[in-house]
Every structure is written in C-alpha cells, then in structure tokens.
Write a protein that holds these residues in place. Structure first.
Motif, PDB file in Angstrom:
ATOM      1  N   PHE A   1       0.859  -1.180   0.000  1.00 57.10           N
ATOM      2  CA  PHE A   1       0.000   0.000   0.000  1.00 57.10           C
ATOM      3  C   PHE A   1       0.897   1.233   0.000  1.00 57.10           C
ATOM      4  O   PHE A   1       1.616   1.488   0.963  1.00 57.10           O
ATOM      5  CB  PHE A   1      -0.892  -0.027   1.250  1.00 57.10           C
ATOM      6  CG  PHE A   1      -1.915   1.070   1.308  1.00 57.10           C
ATOM      7  CD1 PHE A   1      -3.158   0.920   0.712  1.00 57.10           C
ATOM      8  CD2 PHE A   1      -1.645   2.255   1.968  1.00 57.10           C
ATOM      9  CE1 PHE A   1      -4.114   1.933   0.782  1.00 57.10           C
ATOM     10  CE2 PHE A   1      -2.586   3.270   2.039  1.00 57.10           C
ATOM     11  CZ  PHE A   1      -3.825   3.107   1.437  1.00 57.10           C
ATOM     12  N   ILE A   2       0.881   1.969  -1.085  1.00 55.14           N
ATOM     13  CA  ILE A   2       1.735   3.157  -1.192  1.00 55.14           C
ATOM     14  C   ILE A   2       0.851   4.366  -1.480  1.00 55.14           C
ATOM     15  O   ILE A   2       0.420   4.591  -2.620  1.00 55.14           O
ATOM     16  CB  ILE A   2       2.787   3.012  -2.323  1.00 55.14           C
ATOM     17  CG1 ILE A   2       3.610   1.739  -2.133  1.00 55.14           C
ATOM     18  CG2 ILE A   2       3.682   4.246  -2.394  1.00 55.14           C
ATOM     19  CD1 ILE A   2       4.571   1.757  -0.977  1.00 55.14           C
ATOM     20  N   GLU A   3       0.554   5.102  -0.444  1.00 48.89           N
ATOM     21  CA  GLU A   3      -0.248   6.326  -0.551  1.00 48.89           C
ATOM     22  C   GLU A   3      -1.516   6.089  -1.374  1.00 48.89           C
ATOM     23  O   GLU A   3      -1.831   6.832  -2.309  1.00 48.89           O
ATOM     24  CB  GLU A   3       0.595   7.456  -1.151  1.00 48.89           C
ATOM     25  CG  GLU A   3       1.762   7.832  -0.247  1.00 48.89           C
ATOM     26  CD  GLU A   3       2.655   8.891  -0.854  1.00 48.89           C
ATOM     27  OE1 GLU A   3       2.320   9.396  -1.938  1.00 48.89           O
ATOM     28  OE2 GLU A   3       3.683   9.204  -0.238  1.00 48.89           O
ATOM     29  N   GLY A   4      -2.231   5.058  -1.045  1.00 46.61           N
ATOM     30  CA  GLY A   4      -3.507   4.775  -1.690  1.00 46.61           C
ATOM     31  C   GLY A   4      -3.395   3.849  -2.890  1.00 46.61           C
ATOM     32  O   GLY A   4      -4.399   3.264  -3.326  1.00 46.61           O
ATOM     33  N   LYS A   5      -2.198   3.704  -3.440  1.00 39.77           N
ATOM     34  CA  LYS A   5      -2.014   2.802  -4.580  1.00 39.77           C
ATOM     35  C   LYS A   5      -1.678   1.402  -4.040  1.00 39.77           C
ATOM     36  O   LYS A   5      -0.830   1.271  -3.161  1.00 39.77           O
ATOM     37  CB  LYS A   5      -0.860   3.313  -5.453  1.00 39.77           C
ATOM     38  CG  LYS A   5      -0.750   2.596  -6.786  1.00 39.77           C
ATOM     39  CD  LYS A   5       0.343   3.210  -7.640  1.00 39.77           C
ATOM     40  CE  LYS A   5       1.714   2.855  -7.119  1.00 39.77           C
ATOM     41  NZ  LYS A   5       2.807   3.338  -7.978  1.00 39.77           N
ATOM     42  N   ILE A   6      -2.367   0.384  -4.590  1.00 37.55           N
ATOM     43  CA  ILE A   6      -2.179  -0.973  -4.058  1.00 37.55           C
ATOM     44  C   ILE A   6      -1.539  -1.879  -5.113  1.00 37.55           C
ATOM     45  O   ILE A   6      -1.940  -1.881  -6.274  1.00 37.55           O
ATOM     46  CB  ILE A   6      -3.524  -1.573  -3.599  1.00 37.55           C
ATOM     47  CG1 ILE A   6      -4.116  -0.717  -2.468  1.00 37.55           C
ATOM     48  CG2 ILE A   6      -3.349  -3.016  -3.131  1.00 37.55           C
ATOM     49  CD1 ILE A   6      -5.491  -1.153  -2.028  1.00 37.55           C
ATOM     50  N   GLU A   7      -0.544  -2.635  -4.658  1.00 40.94           N
ATOM     51  CA  GLU A   7       0.133  -3.620  -5.501  1.00 40.94           C
ATOM     52  C   GLU A   7       0.066  -4.984  -4.812  1.00 40.94           C
ATOM     53  O   GLU A   7       0.063  -5.045  -3.578  1.00 40.94           O
ATOM     54  CB  GLU A   7       1.615  -3.272  -5.688  1.00 40.94           C
ATOM     55  CG  GLU A   7       1.885  -1.899  -6.262  1.00 40.94           C
ATOM     56  CD  GLU A   7       3.380  -1.580  -6.293  1.00 40.94           C
ATOM     57  OE1 GLU A   7       3.734  -0.582  -6.918  1.00 40.94           O
ATOM     58  OE2 GLU A   7       4.173  -2.331  -5.677  1.00 40.94           O
ATOM     59  N   TYR A   8       0.021  -6.039  -5.601  1.00 39.01           N
ATOM     60  CA  TYR A   8       0.126  -7.370  -5.002  1.00 39.01           C
ATOM     61  C   TYR A   8       0.858  -8.303  -5.947  1.00 39.01           C
ATOM     62  O   TYR A   8       0.949  -8.058  -7.150  1.00 39.01           O
ATOM     63  CB  TYR A   8      -1.247  -7.924  -4.607  1.00 39.01           C
ATOM     64  CG  TYR A   8      -2.236  -8.089  -5.734  1.00 39.01           C
ATOM     65  CD1 TYR A   8      -3.045  -7.029  -6.133  1.00 39.01           C
ATOM     66  CD2 TYR A   8      -2.388  -9.311  -6.381  1.00 39.01           C
ATOM     67  CE1 TYR A   8      -3.965  -7.172  -7.160  1.00 39.01           C
ATOM     68  CE2 TYR A   8      -3.306  -9.467  -7.396  1.00 39.01           C
ATOM     69  CZ  TYR A   8      -4.089  -8.395  -7.795  1.00 39.01           C
ATOM     70  OH  TYR A   8      -4.984  -8.541  -8.807  1.00 39.01           O
ATOM     71  N   ARG A   9       1.369  -9.385  -5.355  1.00 36.45           N
ATOM     72  CA  ARG A   9       2.144 -10.353  -6.149  1.00 36.45           C
ATOM     73  C   ARG A   9       1.217 -11.368  -6.791  1.00 36.45           C
ATOM     74  O   ARG A   9       0.195 -11.745  -6.212  1.00 36.45           O
ATOM     75  CB  ARG A   9       3.120 -11.099  -5.244  1.00 36.45           C
ATOM     76  CG  ARG A   9       4.393 -10.374  -4.937  1.00 36.45           C
ATOM     77  CD  ARG A   9       5.334 -11.280  -4.172  1.00 36.45           C
ATOM     78  NE  ARG A   9       4.661 -11.982  -3.076  1.00 36.45           N
ATOM     79  CZ  ARG A   9       4.856 -13.254  -2.783  1.00 36.45           C
ATOM     80  NH1 ARG A   9       5.684 -13.995  -3.487  1.00 36.45           N
ATOM     81  NH2 ARG A   9       4.243 -13.805  -1.748  1.00 36.45           N
ATOM     82  N   LEU A  10       1.620 -11.820  -7.944  1.00 33.05           N
ATOM     83  CA  LEU A  10       0.865 -12.885  -8.615  1.00 33.05           C
ATOM     84  C   LEU A  10       1.872 -13.905  -9.124  1.00 33.05           C
ATOM     85  O   LEU A  10       2.775 -13.576  -9.892  1.00 33.05           O
ATOM     86  CB  LEU A  10       0.072 -12.287  -9.781  1.00 33.05           C
ATOM     87  CG  LEU A  10      -0.903 -13.233 -10.469  1.00 33.05           C
ATOM     88  CD1 LEU A  10      -2.029 -13.661  -9.524  1.00 33.05           C
ATOM     89  CD2 LEU A  10      -1.493 -12.580 -11.724  1.00 33.05           C
ATOM     90  N   GLN A  11       1.687 -15.128  -8.647  1.00 30.20           N
ATOM     91  CA  GLN A  11       2.601 -16.201  -9.091  1.00 30.20           C
ATOM     92  C   GLN A  11       2.332 -16.535 -10.552  1.00 30.20           C
ATOM     93  O   GLN A  11       1.173 -16.637 -10.976  1.00 30.20           O
ATOM     94  CB  GLN A  11       2.398 -17.452  -8.240  1.00 30.20           C
ATOM     95  CG  GLN A  11       3.244 -17.455  -6.984  1.00 30.20           C
ATOM     96  CD  GLN A  11       3.275 -18.838  -6.344  1.00 30.20           C
ATOM     97  OE1 GLN A  11       2.360 -19.632  -6.510  1.00 30.20           O
ATOM     98  NE2 GLN A  11       4.340 -19.109  -5.617  1.00 30.20           N
ATOM     99  N   GLN A  12       3.388 -16.725 -11.306  1.00 31.34           N
ATOM    100  CA  GLN A  12       3.255 -17.085 -12.710  1.00 31.34           C
ATOM    101  C   GLN A  12       3.350 -18.608 -12.867  1.00 31.34           C
ATOM    102  O   GLN A  12       4.112 -19.264 -12.136  1.00 31.34           O
ATOM    103  CB  GLN A  12       4.356 -16.410 -13.535  1.00 31.34           C
ATOM    104  CG  GLN A  12       4.189 -14.893 -13.639  1.00 31.34           C
ATOM    105  CD  GLN A  12       2.924 -14.515 -14.384  1.00 31.34           C
ATOM    106  OE1 GLN A  12       1.822 -14.561 -13.831  1.00 31.34           O
ATOM    107  NE2 GLN A  12       3.070 -14.166 -15.658  1.00 31.34           N
TER     108      GLN A  12
END
Lengths: 266, 276
Positions: free
Chosen positions: A218-229
């Motif tokens: 969570f970076i100042e409202g922006k959300i990232e997550y990991r996705l396994q390939q």
C-alpha cells in the motif's frame, strides 16, 4: 576505618542494582520479509502479453482473496495509532531518519505496543468485548534512535467492521501473524501510509474465509500485489480504476480491463 | 526605584554584617572546613544560601538541603525538577570524617496536557575526608545514581535528554586534593570519573480510547560511557562567605544530579555561598 570497608562494599553492591535494561523484541520471519521486499522491488516472473486473459483472471481471483476493500484501511488505522504513541514519546516515526540529528543525544532503544480490540460485527453499546470481537496487537521498535522497518504483531480472532466512505460496512476477519514493512514514515493520514502487508493465517469476510499467506503493498492509496506465474516467479500487479499495471522481470505493462488486452509500457 | 535599590543594598549589607558572628564548621585548631563535595557539614543551626546548594544544619552531623540549579533549570528546560538531599556524617575524628548523602530528584516527563510520568533519580554518595597533614586534605567520594522513569502516562524522551546527557544509572568516583595555604585560602585539584554507566529505563502504558491500549518501554543510554573531568581551583572560606572558583577540562557533571554532559570542553567551576 572499620566503617569504611562495609560502606565501600555497599556502594559496589549498589552499582549492580537497578531495573534490568529493556530487551527489544525481535520481529519474526526476517528472512522471509527480506525476500518479500525484494520480490516487490524486482519481480522475478515474466509476463507474456499473449496470455493476458489468463493473467487477468488469476489476478482477479487473487484480488478477491486479499480483502483490499477493507484491510489496508484497518492496517493504516493501526499504524496511525502507533505513530501517535511514538510521536508523543519523542521517538522517531520515520524509518529513514534518526529521532534527532544531534549525535550527542542519548542512545534510545524502545518499543511501542498497540493492543486494539476489534470493533466486532455487531454494534453494541458499552465496553467492547475482546472475547467475542478479537484483537490486534502490533509492536514497533526504535533501535538507537531509528524506527525499525518491520512492525509486527498478532491478529487474534479479529472481527473488524470497516465503513468505507459511501459504502456499506464490511465485516472482515483476521487471524494470524501480521508483519507490516514500512516503506515510509508513519502518518496520521490513512491515505498517505506506505507499507508492505504480510499475513500468515486466515482472513476473509463473513461469507468467505481463506487460509495461507497473503501480502500486498500500500503506497499512498495505490495498491500492488504479487501474482505467481505458472512458469515460475512472481509478477507485481498494480490496481487501477479501469486498468491493471504489471511489473515483471521483462518490463512494465498496462492491461485494459475493458478490452482485456495488455501492452508493454516500459 | 532608587529607593528600592537602596533598601535592597542596605538589606544585603545588613545580612552580611549580621552573619559576622555566625560560625561555619572549623577544625579544632580553628581552620574553616570546606563543606562542598567533602565529608564536612556546615554545622548545627547554620543556614547556607548558595549558588549550588541551599543547606540547613539540623545538628552538627545532619543537614538537609536542596539544589537551586535543578530548580533553576525550569527557566530553560520544559521540566521542573524538585529535589531534596540529606547529609549525615556518621563518623568523625581528628583525621577522618565519613558522610553519607541521600538525594532525590523528580521530573515529570509527560507533556503538560498528558498524565504524569516521572523520572526519579536518587544519587547515593559516600564521602570521606582525610586530613593527611595539618594543611592538607584528601576528599574522596563514591556515588551511585539510581534512576528510573515510570508512570501510567506518556514518557517524552526529549524531556529526559539534558543537553545530550540523561539521568541514568551510574557509579562515579571523585577526589579532591585541598592544600590550605592560609587560614581561609586553599588550592584545590579535583577529578571525577564515571566508572559505570547503565541505562535509564522507562515504561508507560495507557488507554487512548475504549478499544486501544498502548505501552511504550525503552532505555536511554548516554553516548559517553566513562565521562571524566579534571579541575583546578581555589577556595576562599571566609567565616560567612565561601567562594570556590576554578576551571578545567573534560565532561561537565551537573552539580548534585551528577549527570555528565557528553561533550568534552573547558569546564568553569564557581560556587558562591553565604552562611547565616
């Protein structure tokens, strides 16, 4: 002179007295967290734009598990309370800076623990009931004036109720070990928080629970997550309003959620 | 305004004159005794008003006092430091005097609008003064400082930080050589060394709302583990007015509290006192 000897002995004995120094608690799973931070910074998986639909479907499935409509706000709120306490104690709330730039300041080692009873799924008057609502306990450490980046704790049967602005209340559940890796200074403004969330345990909403390990950034409202390939490694998915961003070892991409197509942007 | 000044001047002179008949502690052969950082006391029913100490002699062997610098610190620090000490001479003969000093200092480390959290410091000292020759003394002391910050409120470590120093657990050894050149004039050489430095521990907890309990625990440790100082000076022990002046080098120890400021520098040494 007879009196001198026992007095000196007394002084020497007294020198060994006094309260024991505080032993700073150590965050759990430091190796795993270091690997997780690296996975977000430098994704190891590759992204093939010809398999966009498959990736978008898996991204959507993972998104539903991560409870991102209420969990970031809950974690930001807990961190804001840690921030308040550190600030009132004159302790650093930014892992990048010393409490005070004066090198002659005493060496400060400290930890703050915030124990928060969860709100529960039923609004009731009176004191909150920890036995039924559950709780979250989070610990932050300041070592030699610096706030450690890993803030961690335990969610115990936490029944949380979050009320996003303009939306109906969400009843969330959290149970397990929580680690919040700080990517910036703690803040009172929930939207300005910067952290990497990791949980090993169970979480979900009343209608659907899942167990395992979960993480997002969570970076100042922006959300990232990991996705396994499927072919190994992870890519990082960045949530947008009508798009999904993708960071992979072979570049950065943007996927249009309407046309279901992806293109390389960097 | 001129009249007020004149009145004040008359009062000061009157006090000085009135104290001429008063008496500080002396040796059997009539030499006045140095009572600061030594095992000697000011004497029964004597009252000392000084820059570094307010002292009242309850008996020849027991006095009670307070340190004005700690109170005066309120002028430039956000804390008030009430303090008190007792000085008890438990042994004395012609050559040797032994005295114990128990002091207590308190400071509220919480911000003004928050529940109190107290820093408590108790320096415990043993002083020995040995008259090794008719006009030569060796004064020594060993001091242990017990310090702890605690409370249900909030501890603000900024308030425990005194110019980089802090009231932490410590053990110190001090010595002063005193050479009496005339009846009232001495040359002095003073040394002080902190042999042990421990941390100041603090622990505070409280509820911020019905759902949230917070706790903060930690330690403050001075960056200089073994501060020291070496001073040379003079002492004038007039009957009712004592002047100690000198200077040296090393780390400054705040008088009474014995907190070492962790900066090596020139150290001025000055103490003025009137004995009533």
């Amino acid at each position: 002179m007879k009196l001198l000897a026992p007095s000196v002995v007394g002084l020497v004995v007294a020198a060994g007295c006094g309260p024991d120094p505080v032993v700073l608690p150590t965050p759990p799973m430091q190796t795993e967290m270091a690997a997780l931070v690296a996975a977000y910074e430098s994704p190891t998986g590759t992204f093939d734009t010809t398999k966009a639909e498959d990736t978008l479907m898996r991204a959507q499935s993972r998104l539903e598990e991560l409870q991102l409509d209420w969990l970031p706000e809950l974690m930001s709120d807990v961190l804001a309370r840690v921030d308040s306490r550190l600030d009132e104690s004159g302790l650093s709330d930014d892992p990048a800076t010393l409490t005070d730039t004066d090198p002659d300041r005493p060496i400060i080692d400290a930890y703050a623990t915030v124990h928060r009873i969860c709100r529960g799924w039923v609004d009731s008057a009176g004191q909150p009931d920890e036995a039924s609502n559950g709780s979250i306990e989070i610990t932050a450490v300041v070592e030699d004036g610096f706030l450690s980046r890993d803030v961690w704790g335990t969610a115990t049967n936490c029944h949380a109720r979050m009320s996003p602005v303009g939306n109906v209340a969400i009843d969330g559940f959290l149970d397990g070990t929580v680690i919040l890796h700080l990517e910036g200074a703690l803040t009172q403004d929930v939207s300005q928080a910067r952290f990497l969330f990791y949980l090993t345990g169970s979480m979900g909403v009343a209608s659907k629970m899942a167990s395992g390990s979960f993480d997002f950034r969570f970076i100042e409202g922006k959300i990232e997550y990991r996705l396994q390939q499927p072919d190994g490694g992870d890519i990082v998915v960045i949530i947008g309003v009508t798009t999904l961003g993708v960071r992979a070892s072979n570049g950065t991409f943007t996927c249009d959620l309407v046309t279901r197509t992806c293109g390389q942007t960097g | 305004m001129r009249r007020a000044r004149a009145t004040a001047l008359v009062l000061v002179v009157a006090v000085m004159v009135a104290t001429v008949e008063a008496r500080a502690e002396t040796t059997e052969d009539g030499l006045p005794l140095l009572d600061e950082r030594t095992a000697y006391l000011i004497g029964a029913r004597q009252f000392k008003i000084g820059v570094l100490a307010l002292e009242y002699g309850i008996t020849d062997r027991l006095s009670v006092g307070s340190d004005p610098p700690a109170w005066a610190a309120r002028a430039f620090l956000p804390i008030l430091v009430p303090n008190l000490h007792l000085k008890w001479q438990f042994y004395e003969n012609e050559r040797l005097a032994l005295t114990g000093v128990v002091a207590g200092y308190g400071a509220n480390l919480a911000e003004d609008n928050l529940p109190a959290s107290w820093l408590l410091s108790f320096p415990l000292s043993l002083f020995a003064s040995v008259r090794v020759a008719d006009r030569f003394w060796i004064h020594g002391d060993g001091t242990y400082i017990f310090a702890r910050a605690t409370g249900s409120g909030n501890v603000d470590v900024d308030r425990a930080d005194v110019a980089g120093g802090a009231a932490t657990r410590a053990a110190q050894l001090g010595t002063m050589l005193e050479w009496r050149l005339t009846r009232i004039f001495s040359l002095t050489a003073t040394g002080r060394y902190q042999v042990y430095t421990g941390p100041l521990t603090f622990n505070a907890s409280g509820m911020t709302d019905a759902f949230t309990t917070v706790n903060v625990a930690g330690t403050l440790s001075p960056r200089v583990e073994h501060p020291w100082q070496a001073l040379a000076g003079v002492a004038f022990l007039w009957k009712h007015f004592h002047l100690i002046a000198g200077g040296g080098y090393g780390y400054y120890f705040i008088p009474g509290m014995d907190i070492a400021i962790p900066k090596k520098t020139f150290i001025p040494d000055l103490s003025l006192s009137v004995i009533l």
